[in-house]
Design an enzyme around this catalytic site. Structure first.
Site, PDB file in Angstrom:
ATOM      1  N   LYS A  60       0.558  -1.664  -0.369  1.00 49.72           N
ATOM      2  CA  LYS A  60       0.195  -0.222   0.214  1.00 49.72           C
ATOM      3  C   LYS A  60       0.890   1.224   0.078  1.00 49.72           C
ATOM      4  O   LYS A  60       0.181   1.972  -0.384  1.00 49.72           O
ATOM      5  CB  LYS A  60      -0.883   0.106   1.017  1.00 49.72           C
ATOM      6  CG  LYS A  60      -2.128  -0.514   0.675  1.00 49.72           C
ATOM      7  CD  LYS A  60      -3.266  -1.226   1.482  1.00 49.72           C
ATOM      8  CE  LYS A  60      -3.754  -2.626   1.555  1.00 49.72           C
ATOM      9  NZ  LYS A  60      -3.712  -3.162   2.000  1.00 49.72           N
ATOM     10  N   GLU A 136      -2.895   7.275   8.108  1.00 46.92           N
ATOM     11  CA  GLU A 136      -3.243   8.211   6.870  1.00 46.92           C
ATOM     12  C   GLU A 136      -4.605   8.701   7.445  1.00 46.92           C
ATOM     13  O   GLU A 136      -5.074   8.854   8.803  1.00 46.92           O
ATOM     14  CB  GLU A 136      -3.921   7.900   5.991  1.00 46.92           C
ATOM     15  CG  GLU A 136      -4.530   6.865   5.820  1.00 46.92           C
ATOM     16  CD  GLU A 136      -5.277   6.097   4.876  1.00 46.92           C
ATOM     17  OE1 GLU A 136      -4.506   6.292   3.162  1.00 46.92           O
ATOM     18  OE2 GLU A 136      -6.728   5.707   4.166  1.00 46.92           O
ATOM     19  N   GLU A 211      -9.422   1.104  -5.391  1.00 50.82           N
ATOM     20  CA  GLU A 211     -11.010   2.241  -4.341  1.00 50.82           C
ATOM     21  C   GLU A 211     -10.635   2.914  -4.057  1.00 50.82           C
ATOM     22  O   GLU A 211      -9.594   3.852  -3.683  1.00 50.82           O
ATOM     23  CB  GLU A 211     -10.767   0.545  -3.179  1.00 50.82           C
ATOM     24  CG  GLU A 211     -11.016  -1.197  -3.378  1.00 50.82           C
ATOM     25  CD  GLU A 211     -11.507  -1.516  -2.582  1.00 50.82           C
ATOM     26  OE1 GLU A 211     -11.142  -2.009  -1.448  1.00 50.82           O
ATOM     27  OE2 GLU A 211     -11.264  -2.524  -2.743  1.00 50.82           O
ATOM     28  N   GLU A 224      -6.414   1.870  -1.820  1.00 57.09           N
ATOM     29  CA  GLU A 224      -5.190   1.166  -2.399  1.00 57.09           C
ATOM     30  C   GLU A 224      -5.801   0.559  -3.482  1.00 57.09           C
ATOM     31  O   GLU A 224      -7.227   0.702  -4.382  1.00 57.09           O
ATOM     32  CB  GLU A 224      -5.527   0.018  -1.736  1.00 57.09           C
ATOM     33  CG  GLU A 224      -6.733  -0.954  -1.361  1.00 57.09           C
ATOM     34  CD  GLU A 224      -7.031  -1.950  -0.329  1.00 57.09           C
ATOM     35  OE1 GLU A 224      -6.191  -1.419   1.129  1.00 57.09           O
ATOM     36  OE2 GLU A 224      -7.480  -2.525  -0.536  1.00 57.09           O
ATOM     37  N   ASN A 226      -6.809  -3.628  -5.843  1.00 55.68           N
ATOM     38  CA  ASN A 226      -6.536  -4.950  -5.461  1.00 55.68           C
ATOM     39  C   ASN A 226      -6.487  -5.420  -6.935  1.00 55.68           C
ATOM     40  O   ASN A 226      -7.096  -5.595  -7.988  1.00 55.68           O
ATOM     41  CB  ASN A 226      -7.593  -5.428  -5.949  1.00 55.68           C
ATOM     42  CG  ASN A 226      -8.222  -5.179  -3.839  1.00 55.68           C
ATOM     43  OD1 ASN A 226      -7.129  -5.922  -3.055  1.00 55.68           O
ATOM     44  ND2 ASN A 226      -9.253  -3.897  -3.392  1.00 55.68           N
ATOM     45  N   PHE A 284     -20.227 -12.250  15.193  1.00 50.90           N
ATOM     46  CA  PHE A 284     -20.266 -12.965  14.165  1.00 50.90           C
ATOM     47  C   PHE A 284     -18.750 -13.640  14.438  1.00 50.90           C
ATOM     48  O   PHE A 284     -18.086 -13.531  13.374  1.00 50.90           O
ATOM     49  CB  PHE A 284     -20.356 -11.523  13.470  1.00 50.90           C
ATOM     50  CG  PHE A 284     -21.638 -10.678  13.109  1.00 50.90           C
ATOM     51  CD1 PHE A 284     -22.219 -11.085  12.201  1.00 50.90           C
ATOM     52  CD2 PHE A 284     -21.764  -9.649  14.028  1.00 50.90           C
ATOM     53  CE1 PHE A 284     -23.398 -10.627  12.120  1.00 50.90           C
ATOM     54  CE2 PHE A 284     -22.939  -8.886  13.448  1.00 50.90           C
ATOM     55  CZ  PHE A 284     -24.161  -9.614  13.101  1.00 50.90           C
TER      56      PHE A 284
END
Length: 362
Positions: A60, A136, A211, A224, A226, A284
């Site tokens: 990244k 960031e 993205e 970033e 992908n 979850f």
């Protein structure tokens, strides 16, 4: 035995069965430059971007540097914690390698920074064997918008519109749609241009996704890239009529793209819901075990599934059971079809997030 993550076994199986090529899907190996090199070295065709591009854009920090070089808007960032205050809070700590929300922490106050960095580094090291992080600016009340691109080995780069992936849990996507109901046409065109510009800057080939985070004023910033097929690629396929996997195969076979930018048309609306084996009652956590019975929706709906009745959900792999994708003439039509589809889902033997998904669409 590393299962579907065992690069050597996958290549060996391909060679034994006289396969000509390997498509890595959208799992961990799809962004593994070492695996891509091994595939090519074995004499097989690699269906994806070059190992070099995977390596560079998978980092990244390097990806941000290239985005800046391509004049793509980026958020203020630093890899030096001492410079964090100059960016301004809130901040987002991110792992330099990997993805899936691992190694990410939101920091609202300076006193939280040190512990958050330690925690993010530990998670990044465990997940990616790389503890590098960067910091960031965190954009609150933002939207997560991504641009699908496809490019060939002859310098042709085309984007296939956007997907919105703002509904997430623990930085992992749950629901995706195409197009986005948030951005306007001016922003849409600019984002598409910036995504293709970045792809050209790195000499990208095959399918990929750029993205962005978009604020409430529709200012957008590169997050970033992908270097693989996305889990949510079906919504793009449904609204454009373009089979992304087929195009990836054509590109790997050194063929030119069959269409130009002005020939790409987005028609209708599509939603994707991720049906996962997890327990909503236990925050979850993954729900492993044997699926006694599972019923998927039928009719005017697309289901990409990895399990059938009698299948075993392992604790060692991803909790994704199936993707349920609807398409309608407009957003309301696609929503209505998704609501009906989710009501038709029935699973026995393991817990799933189906009730959670249904609540979102209410």
């Amino acid at each position: 035995d590393g299962g579907y993550l065992d690069a050597d076994q996958i290549i060996e199986a391909a060679l034994k069965t006289n396969a000509q090529a390997i498509h890595p899907g959208y799992g961990f190996l799809s962004e593994n430059a070492s695996f891509a090199r091994k595939v090519k070295k074995s004499g097989l065709i690699w269906i994806g971007p070059s190992p070099h591009v995977i390596s560079v854009m998978g980092d990244k920090l390097k990806a941000k540097e290239l985005a800046i070089k391509a004049d793509v808007p980026t958020l203020p960032m630093t890899s030096n914690p001492k410079q964090a205050s100059k960016i301004g809070y809130p901040l987002l700590i991110k792992a330099a390698a990997g993805g899936g929300g691992k190694g990410m922490r939101i920091v609202n106050k300076s006193k939280e920074l040190k512990d958050s960095i330690i925690s993010a580094q530990r998670e990044a090291l465990n997940g990616f064997n790389d503890d590098r992080i960067f910091i960031e600016r965190y954009v609150e009340k933002s939207r997560h918008i991504e641009i699908q691109i496809i490019s060939d080995l002859h310098g042709n780069v085309v984007h296939l519109g956007e997907r919105e992936c703002s509904i997430q849990r623990r930085h992992q996507k749950i629901i995706e749609e195409a197009p986005s109901s948030f951005i306007d046409n001016v922003t849409r065109v600019k984002m598409g241009e910036q995504a293709t510009s970045l792809a050209q800057e790195v000499n990208y080939s095959s399918a990929g996704t750029v993205e962005f985070v978009v604020d409430q004023k529709q200012n957008f910033y590169f997050l970033e890239m992908n270097t693989r097929l996305q889990v949510e690629h079906p919504v793009t396929e449904l609204v454009t009529g373009i089979d992304l996997v087929e195009e990836m195969i054509h590109v790997a076979n050194n063929k030119k793209l069959k269409f130009k930018q002005n020939e790409v048309k987005v028609q209708g609306w599509a939603f994707e819901s991720r049906l996962c084996a997890e327990s909503p009652k236990k925050n979850f956590l993954p729900s492993a075990g044997r699926i006694v019975n599972i019923n998927y929706p039928v009719g005017d709906i697309r289901v990409d599934n990895g399990y059938q009745s009698g299948g075993e959900v392992s604790i060692y792999y991803d909790s994704l059971v199936a993707k349920i994708i609807s398409k309608g003439k407009d957003r309301n039509d696609a929503l209505s079809k998704m609501q009906i589809a989710l009501r038709d889902v029935a699973v026995e033997g393991i817990e799933t997030n189906i009730d959670f998904l249904m609540d979102i669409y209410k």
